[in-house]
Design a protein around this motif. Structure first.
Motif, PDB file in Angstrom:
ATOM      1  N   ILE A   1      60.821  38.728  47.162  1.00  0.00           N
ATOM      2  CA  ILE A   1      61.018  39.992  48.152  1.00  0.00           C
ATOM      3  C   ILE A   1      60.056  40.050  49.233  1.00  0.00           C
ATOM      4  O   ILE A   1      58.957  39.981  49.159  1.00  0.00           O
ATOM      5  CB  ILE A   1      60.882  41.278  47.332  1.00  0.00           C
ATOM      6  CG1 ILE A   1      62.113  41.086  46.029  1.00  0.00           C
ATOM      7  CG2 ILE A   1      60.828  42.308  47.906  1.00  0.00           C
ATOM      8  CD1 ILE A   1      61.598  42.028  44.906  1.00  0.00           C
TER       9      ILE A   1
ATOM     10  N   PRO B   1      63.890  44.690  51.378  1.00  0.00           N
ATOM     11  CA  PRO B   1      64.144  46.236  51.215  1.00  0.00           C
ATOM     12  C   PRO B   1      64.246  46.733  52.460  1.00  0.00           C
ATOM     13  O   PRO B   1      63.339  46.820  53.313  1.00  0.00           O
ATOM     14  CB  PRO B   1      62.973  46.816  50.207  1.00  0.00           C
ATOM     15  CG  PRO B   1      62.354  45.377  49.797  1.00  0.00           C
ATOM     16  CD  PRO B   1      62.439  44.214  50.848  1.00  0.00           C
TER      17      PRO B   1
ATOM     18  N   VAL C   1      66.202  47.919  45.269  1.00  0.00           N
ATOM     19  CA  VAL C   1      65.239  47.124  45.066  1.00  0.00           C
ATOM     20  C   VAL C   1      64.186  47.429  44.010  1.00  0.00           C
ATOM     21  O   VAL C   1      64.089  46.796  42.880  1.00  0.00           O
ATOM     22  CB  VAL C   1      64.407  46.660  46.436  1.00  0.00           C
ATOM     23  CG1 VAL C   1      63.327  45.433  45.873  1.00  0.00           C
ATOM     24  CG2 VAL C   1      65.181  46.103  47.277  1.00  0.00           C
TER      25      VAL C   1
END
Length: 235
Positions: free
Chosen positions: A156, A183, A215
């Motif tokens: 991420i 995100p 997320v």
């Protein structure tokens, strides 16, 4: 206040049409989430997050809380978190390289508070902070080694800037075999349209740009990582 001449609405309309073209040709498929996520924050140090520096980015009052919400959800599951910053040795700048021919890297000096990770992200002792010299967080750093050691399959990516360090980190992440997730609301840049354009292109070709809440909710679906108390690394 100078009148805003950038029309984001027109850009979004162009993206809408572009998505239709991409999807009709098989682009913009979904990477999806794996079972072992890791997080990299890209250059969320003071030089990018606070006003007054050459590298200062816009909208940090919105970006940082969004990033923190993801970090807190990940911390609840002991997800490995890595924070990058960029800095150079002011004693001769022998580590600065050709990139400085294009942008003012000499303003990012090792030892100054500007290169410290923003305290508003509440970095924890067990989270790794490292210095990079180029755009990608993978270029010339041990990041890939750290991720594979933890068995990470999903990375991420959050941070700055959309047009350089975030984009190149996402590209390298995918090329190295990680599922790459970005995100929404967690990416910053200095000029209008840079975030929107680069997230559009990342989502089309290199990773999944996902709603922030999606997320955050993802972390509730994974098993917690084992806590390693002696894991802290600061370079």
């Amino acid at each position: 206040m100078e009148k805003e001449i950038f029309d984001l609405g027109l850009l979004n309309e162009a993206f809408k049409k572009a998505r239709e073209i991409h999807m009709s040709r098989g682009f913009q498929k979904r990477v999806g989430y794996g079972k072992r996520p890791g997080i990299i924050t890209v250059d969320l140090a003071n030089a990018w997050t606070r006003p007054g520096h050459t590298f200062s980015c816009d909208n940090m009052e919105e970006v940082l809380p969004a990033v923190l919400s993801v970090l807190d959800a990940a911390r609840a599951k002991n997800v490995p978190i890595f924070h990058s910053t960029t800095a150079y040795n002011p004693n001769g700048y022998s580590d600065i390289g050709r990139w400085a021919d294009k942008i003012p890297l000499e303003t990012l000096k090792m030892g100054e508070d500007w290169i410290d990770i923003d305290t508003r992200l509440n970095p924890q002792p067990e989270e790794t902070v490292f210095v990079k010299k180029m755009a990608s967080c993978f270029n010339g750093t041990p990041l890939q080694y750290w991720l594979t050691t933890h068995g990470i399959d999903t990375l991420i990516v959050m941070g700055a800037t959309a047009g350089a360090c975030v984009r190149h980190t996402c590209m390298d992440s995918t090329e190295l075999g990680f599922r790459t997730i970005v995100p929404e609301g967690t990416i910053a840049d200095r000029i209008p349209g840079a975030v929107e354009w680069n997230l559009f292109d990342i989502d089309a070709k290199f990773g999944d740009v996902e709603p922030l809440e999606t997320v955050i909710n993802y972390f509730s679906t994974i098993e917690a990582f084992e806590k390693r108390e002696s894991e802290s690394t600061v370079l």
